[in-house]
Design an enzyme around this catalytic site. Structure first.
Site, PDB file in Angstrom:
ATOM      1  N   LYS A  13      10.079  16.284  -3.881  1.00 15.30           N
ATOM      2  CA  LYS A  13       8.978  17.228  -4.331  1.00 15.30           C
ATOM      3  C   LYS A  13       7.975  17.267  -3.595  1.00 15.30           C
ATOM      4  O   LYS A  13       7.758  18.481  -3.200  1.00 15.30           O
ATOM      5  CB  LYS A  13       8.259  16.084  -5.476  1.00 15.30           C
ATOM      6  CG  LYS A  13       8.589  16.784  -6.877  1.00 15.30           C
ATOM      7  CD  LYS A  13       7.810  15.819  -7.859  1.00 15.30           C
ATOM      8  CE  LYS A  13       7.866  14.499  -7.493  1.00 15.30           C
ATOM      9  NZ  LYS A  13       6.558  13.695  -7.997  1.00 15.30           N
ATOM     10  N   ARG A  88       2.296  15.271 -15.768  1.00 13.29           N
ATOM     11  CA  ARG A  88       3.712  14.324 -15.550  1.00 13.29           C
ATOM     12  C   ARG A  88       3.853  13.556 -16.962  1.00 13.29           C
ATOM     13  O   ARG A  88       4.889  12.790 -16.875  1.00 13.29           O
ATOM     14  CB  ARG A  88       3.305  13.219 -14.633  1.00 13.29           C
ATOM     15  CG  ARG A  88       4.224  12.460 -13.800  1.00 13.29           C
ATOM     16  CD  ARG A  88       3.456  11.388 -12.866  1.00 13.29           C
ATOM     17  NE  ARG A  88       4.315  10.655 -12.216  1.00 13.29           N
ATOM     18  CZ  ARG A  88       4.570  11.037 -10.851  1.00 13.29           C
ATOM     19  NH1 ARG A  88       3.876  11.920 -10.244  1.00 13.29           N
ATOM     20  NH2 ARG A  88       5.478  10.287 -10.073  1.00 13.29           N
ATOM     21  N   ARG A 128      12.945   5.751   2.978  1.00 12.09           N
ATOM     22  CA  ARG A 128      11.484   5.904   3.244  1.00 12.09           C
ATOM     23  C   ARG A 128      10.886   4.686   3.218  1.00 12.09           C
ATOM     24  O   ARG A 128      10.093   4.786   3.958  1.00 12.09           O
ATOM     25  CB  ARG A 128      11.160   6.880   2.030  1.00 12.09           C
ATOM     26  CG  ARG A 128       9.748   7.300   2.210  1.00 12.09           C
ATOM     27  CD  ARG A 128       9.249   8.332   1.187  1.00 12.09           C
ATOM     28  NE  ARG A 128       8.844   7.684  -0.111  1.00 12.09           N
ATOM     29  CZ  ARG A 128       8.689   8.310  -1.351  1.00 12.09           C
ATOM     30  NH1 ARG A 128       8.739   9.539  -1.443  1.00 12.09           N
ATOM     31  NH2 ARG A 128       8.489   7.749  -2.590  1.00 12.09           N
ATOM     32  N   ARG A 134       5.447   2.516   1.964  1.00 16.94           N
ATOM     33  CA  ARG A 134       4.639   2.887   0.703  1.00 16.94           C
ATOM     34  C   ARG A 134       4.810   1.680   0.004  1.00 16.94           C
ATOM     35  O   ARG A 134       6.163   1.269  -0.438  1.00 16.94           O
ATOM     36  CB  ARG A 134       5.367   4.113   0.107  1.00 16.94           C
ATOM     37  CG  ARG A 134       4.042   5.186  -0.373  1.00 16.94           C
ATOM     38  CD  ARG A 134       4.557   6.236  -0.922  1.00 16.94           C
ATOM     39  NE  ARG A 134       4.828   6.210  -2.163  1.00 16.94           N
ATOM     40  CZ  ARG A 134       5.071   7.302  -3.105  1.00 16.94           C
ATOM     41  NH1 ARG A 134       5.267   8.502  -2.373  1.00 16.94           N
ATOM     42  NH2 ARG A 134       5.352   7.344  -4.178  1.00 16.94           N
ATOM     43  N   ARG A 145       9.912   3.143 -11.764  1.00 16.97           N
ATOM     44  CA  ARG A 145       9.361   4.493 -11.591  1.00 16.97           C
ATOM     45  C   ARG A 145      10.634   5.265 -12.186  1.00 16.97           C
ATOM     46  O   ARG A 145      10.221   6.338 -12.699  1.00 16.97           O
ATOM     47  CB  ARG A 145       9.070   4.741 -10.116  1.00 16.97           C
ATOM     48  CG  ARG A 145       7.583   4.410  -9.647  1.00 16.97           C
ATOM     49  CD  ARG A 145       7.499   4.181  -8.285  1.00 16.97           C
ATOM     50  NE  ARG A 145       7.819   5.328  -7.497  1.00 16.97           N
ATOM     51  CZ  ARG A 145       8.425   5.337  -6.333  1.00 16.97           C
ATOM     52  NH1 ARG A 145       8.504   4.402  -5.458  1.00 16.97           N
ATOM     53  NH2 ARG A 145       8.393   6.793  -5.604  1.00 16.97           N
TER      54      ARG A 145
HETATM   55  P1  ADP Z   1       7.208   9.493  -7.006  1.00 16.67           P
HETATM   56  O1  ADP Z   1       7.535  10.772  -7.682  1.00 16.67           O
HETATM   57  O2  ADP Z   1       7.894   9.436  -5.706  1.00 16.67           O
HETATM   58  O3  ADP Z   1       6.856   8.399  -7.914  1.00 16.67           O
HETATM   59  P2  ADP Z   1       4.263  10.314  -6.563  1.00 16.67           P
HETATM   60  O4  ADP Z   1       3.471  10.306  -5.083  1.00 16.67           O
HETATM   61  O5  ADP Z   1       4.309  11.629  -7.031  1.00 16.67           O
HETATM   62  O6  ADP Z   1       5.491   9.664  -6.069  1.00 16.67           O
HETATM   63  O7  ADP Z   1       3.395   9.191  -7.381  1.00 16.67           O
HETATM   64  C1  ADP Z   1       3.199   8.205  -7.151  1.00 16.67           C
HETATM   65  C2  ADP Z   1       2.583   7.493  -8.417  1.00 16.67           C
HETATM   66  O8  ADP Z   1       1.445   8.066  -8.431  1.00 16.67           O
HETATM   67  C3  ADP Z   1       2.996   7.386  -9.617  1.00 16.67           C
HETATM   68  O9  ADP Z   1       4.164   6.084  -9.778  1.00 16.67           O
HETATM   69  C4  ADP Z   1       1.900   7.067 -10.695  1.00 16.67           C
HETATM   70  O10 ADP Z   1       1.359   5.726 -10.662  1.00 16.67           O
HETATM   71  C5  ADP Z   1       0.799   7.906  -9.970  1.00 16.67           C
HETATM   72  N1  ADP Z   1       0.760   9.378 -10.471  1.00 16.67           N
HETATM   73  C6  ADP Z   1       0.903  10.279  -9.624  1.00 16.67           C
HETATM   74  N2  ADP Z   1       0.533  11.634 -10.600  1.00 16.67           N
HETATM   75  C7  ADP Z   1       0.297  11.139 -11.633  1.00 16.67           C
HETATM   76  C8  ADP Z   1       0.006  11.674 -13.011  1.00 16.67           C
HETATM   77  N3  ADP Z   1       0.138  13.071 -13.070  1.00 16.67           N
HETATM   78  N4  ADP Z   1      -0.283  11.028 -13.838  1.00 16.67           N
HETATM   79  C9  ADP Z   1      -0.342   9.745 -13.822  1.00 16.67           C
HETATM   80  N5  ADP Z   1       0.032   8.866 -12.766  1.00 16.67           N
HETATM   81  C10 ADP Z   1       0.361   9.787 -11.729  1.00 16.67           C
END
Ligand code: ADP
Length: 195
Positions: A13, A88, A128, A134, A145
């Site tokens: 993404k 999300r 990664r 991370r 996740r």
């Molecule tokens: P990934 O898709 O690899 O899990 P992201 O960087 O998109 O990585 O998201 C990392 C974390 O950020 C998620 O596990 C969540 O805790 C938080 N997060 C990101 N976007 C949202 C959202 N729209 N609503 C709630 N939590 C979010």
């Protein structure tokens, strides 16, 4: 361009969103990156979000909305956005939809769904983890996740399919192929919508 990327962790993404935003000259809004910056800067939002991030749980909807709503409106006034990570879950999608009813010209034109098999996702995330460190890329948090994605985020695809917005993209090819597939698929989609 006003586009949302929906994909499980590790699907690419962030990579594709960055490329799309560069290509179309619009803002890339990544909820995950923004949250990590807030945590690093020790802001109130960062403090409230930190534990959720560590566990791989979604942070509370209001927090995300506060953090992003104004940026989405501003980006729309300056050519558009590539959204990566928000909405999300269905509640966030509904809240965003309400906002589009209040403020014109900010609604999504398309939703890109990157499809990648589970084994490949795990492989990419663990690679990664060793590169970037991370804190939510440990094996058991990755597993969680995926569960959160299936329970909370996948239902979004049905919501957006009903609105004719979803572009299905095979994310299991090299970066450039995936990118050009998204661009051509988006352009075709916009042409058909205009007819
Ligand atoms: P990934 O898709 O690899 O899990 P992201 O960087 O998109 O990585 O998201 C990392 C974390 O950020 C998620 O596990 C969540 O805790 C938080 N997060 C990101 N976007 C949202 C959202 N729209 N609503 C709630 N939590 C979010």
């Amino acid at each position: 361009m006003r586009v949302l990327l929906v994909a499980p962790p590790g699907a690419g993404k962030g990579t594709q969103a960055t490329k799309l935003a560069d290509h179309f000259g619009v803002v890339h809004l990544s909820s995950g990156d923004l949250l990590r910056q807030e945590v690093k800067a020790g802001t109130e939002i960062g403090k409230a979000a930190s534990d959720y991030l560590q566990r791989g749980d979604l942070v509370p909807d209001e927090l995300i909305f506060t953090m992003l709503a104004e940026s989405i409106v501003q980006a729309s006034r300056h050519g558009g956005y590539v959204l990566d990570g928000f909405p999300r879950n269905l509640r966030q999608a509904e809240a965003a939809y309400k906002l589009t009813e209040q403020v014109g010209g900010i609604e999504l034109e398309a939703v890109v769904h990157l499809d990648v098999a589970r084994e490949e996702l795990t492989r990419r995330l663990l690679t990664r983890a060793s590169r970037e460190g991370r804190s939510d890329d440990s094996e058991h948090v990755i597993e969680h996740r995926f569960e959160v994605y299936a329970a909370e985020t996948e239902p979004l695809l049905t919501f957006y399919r009903e609105r004719g917005l979803v572009l299905e993209i095979n994310g299991e090819r090299d970066e450039e192929q995936v990118f050009s597939d998204i661009v051509s698929s988006f352009e075709r989609h916009c042409l058909t919508r205009r007819d």
